[in-house]
Structure formats: C-alpha cells, structure tokens
Write a protein that holds these residues in place. Structure first.
Motif, PDB file in Angstrom:
ATOM      1  N   ALA A  39       0.814  -1.212   0.000  1.00  9.02           N
ATOM      2  CA  ALA A  39       0.000   0.000   0.000  1.00  9.02           C
ATOM      3  C   ALA A  39       0.848   1.263   0.000  1.00  9.02           C
ATOM      4  O   ALA A  39       0.614   2.199  -0.774  1.00  9.02           O
ATOM      5  N   GLU A  40       1.866   1.322   0.860  1.00 13.38           N
ATOM      6  CA  GLU A  40       2.713   2.514   0.945  1.00 13.38           C
ATOM      7  C   GLU A  40       3.860   2.469  -0.059  1.00 13.38           C
ATOM      8  O   GLU A  40       4.246   3.491  -0.632  1.00 13.38           O
ATOM      9  N   ALA A  41       4.386   1.279  -0.307  1.00 13.06           N
ATOM     10  CA  ALA A  41       5.555   1.168  -1.176  1.00 13.06           C
ATOM     11  C   ALA A  41       5.267   1.610  -2.608  1.00 13.06           C
ATOM     12  O   ALA A  41       6.158   2.108  -3.306  1.00 13.06           O
ATOM     13  N   MET A  42       4.003   1.447  -3.055  1.00 13.58           N
ATOM     14  CA  MET A  42       3.677   1.775  -4.442  1.00 13.58           C
ATOM     15  C   MET A  42       2.857   3.045  -4.582  1.00 13.58           C
ATOM     16  O   MET A  42       2.337   3.349  -5.654  1.00 13.58           O
ATOM     17  N   ALA A  43       2.726   3.795  -3.478  1.00 13.64           N
ATOM     18  CA  ALA A  43       1.997   5.065  -3.540  1.00 13.64           C
ATOM     19  C   ALA A  43       2.799   6.081  -4.347  1.00 13.64           C
ATOM     20  O   ALA A  43       3.984   6.297  -4.101  1.00 13.64           O
TER      21      ALA A  43
END
Length: 253
Positions: A39-43
C-alpha cells in the motif's frame, strides 16, 4: 474500457501468461504473493498507485459496492466482463477523469464521484446500443416515449396508489393501449411490474435494521405492515422478517 462484475476476482495483465505481481483485496489491502504489504511502497501521489510514475500505461480504476435487489436488476443484465475498446467507443470523459484524479483540491471527491457515475452510464448505453446487444426489456422500454415515462413514474414514486388508468392519463394514451404496449416491451403488465418493484425496494430497505416494517410499507406503497407482509410472503415465499434476518446474517459473514 472494462467493467468487471463482482464478486469473482479478476486479473489485469499485459499477457495471460504473466504472473500476478500485486494483489488488490477487499478493504483496499494491497500485497505481493508472499504477503508483503504494498500500500505505501507503491503510492505515487494523490489517488495514484503503481510501479512507475512515468510508465507507458495508465489505468483509471473505480469501483461500486452494490448490494441489493434494485442494483441486481442491472448486474444480472451484464456479462461477467464487459469490454469496449477505443475503436468502438471514444469517451470524452476519460481525459477529464485522468486530469482530475491526480489533483488535490477541494471538492475533488465529489467531482470524481460524478464523473464515475457519468462514465458508467455512458459505457452501459454504448454497450446496450450495439446491434448484437441483448438489452433487458426494461432497459429498452425506458427509451419508449410512452412506456419509458410510465416506468419512471412507477420507479420514482412507488408509494403512489397507481392504477393502469392513472398511468394512462399521465402518459396520454388509452388504458388498453398502455397495458398492451407496456406488456409487449417490458414483458409483464404495469401492475405486475409495480408489485415487483415495490417488493424489491422493500427487500433492500429491510437490510437496514433501523427501518421498521411499517415505515418500509409506507415508503413502497402498502397501507400497513400486514399488507406488505402478506404481499411479500405471497410473492417470495418468506416473510419480511425472515428476509431481514437472512440479509443481516449474510452481511455479517
């Protein structure tokens, strides 16, 4: 443009042989095959997510959470996957949606919601207007100047004490002409359609435990809870209370 009808999962890839690299699960959970959170890594910014901010392909994705009998009438008329390519249909809303989705300005959510609604309506109209489309009778009937108006009157005000004569007066044709034309296009007589519509609305309203049976009855055109219960059980084989218990149980699971 593609519309995937849930709840079955689907895969988006450049080739059917390409192994999935990310899983998007209910509740906006994003992870790899081994369970690593993405979720955060590909934001990549406001409402933007992916593996490259400068990638050659961009997908605009939206979803509707529909649970009920009224929405089911539309979903039942659609294939599991509906697809229209740019050569068949060029939608002028797409560039606007692409610009709006990356903004971070007041009112963005309202704009995106309305754009998505317009996009869905436009796609469905384009899909059903194809020569080979098997549009349901009620959809085709909505385009008829007489029956379409009658349908909208019934759908928009189900609590009104409608009669075929009253509908005919509103649509400017004789009672016999309306009954004949309505049945031919929709597949059932006006009052049978109204009963089905009222009970479908009641079934959806009963999903909310805050609505009393008497209140639901009034909203869908029945004079009392007893009258609604009798009609519901006659047409569906179970009581409104049993339907509510079943719907609430399914929702919890």
């Amino acid at each position: 443009m593609a519309i995937a009808r849930g709840p079955d999962p689907y895969t988006v890839a450049d080739d059917p042989a390409t192994a999935p690299q990310a899983w998007i699960l209910p509740g906006e959970v994003c992870r790899t095959a081994d369970g690593h959170d993405l979720a955060e890594a590909m934001a990549l910014g406001v409402r933007t997510w992916g593996n490259s901010p400068d990638g050659p392909a961009t997908m605009l994705i939206g979803s509707y959470l529909l649970d009920g009998e009224i929405s089911g009438r539309l979903l039942d008329a659609l294939p599991p996957l509906l697809a229209l390519d740019g050569g068949v249909w060029d939608c002028p809303l797409m560039p606007w949606l692409g610009e709006e989705i990356v903004k971070d300005e007041p009112g963005q959510e309202a704009v995106l919601d309305r754009l998505l609604d317009l996009l869905l309506i436009s796609v469905l109209r384009a899909w059903f207007s194809r020569p080979e489309a098997r549009a349901p009778g009620w959809y085709r009937a909505l385009g008829d100047p007489v029956v379409g108006r009658a349908l909208r009157l019934l759908q928009n005000n189900p609590a009104h004490p409608w009669t075929v004569a009253g509908l005919a007066a509103e649509t400017g044709v004789s009672r016999a002409a309306l009954a004949r034309r309505f049945t031919a296009l929709v597949g059932e007589p006006p009052m049978a359609y109204l009963t089905g519509w009222r009970l479908a609305l009641a079934a959806d309203l009963l999903r909310d435990p805050e609505h009393t049976l008497a209140a639901v009855a009034r909203r869908v055109g029945y004079g009392s809870a007893f009258a609604l219960s009798a009609a519901f059980k006659r047409e569906r084989g179970l009581s409104p209370q049993a339907h509510r218990a079943s719907a609430l149980s399914a929702h919890r699971h």
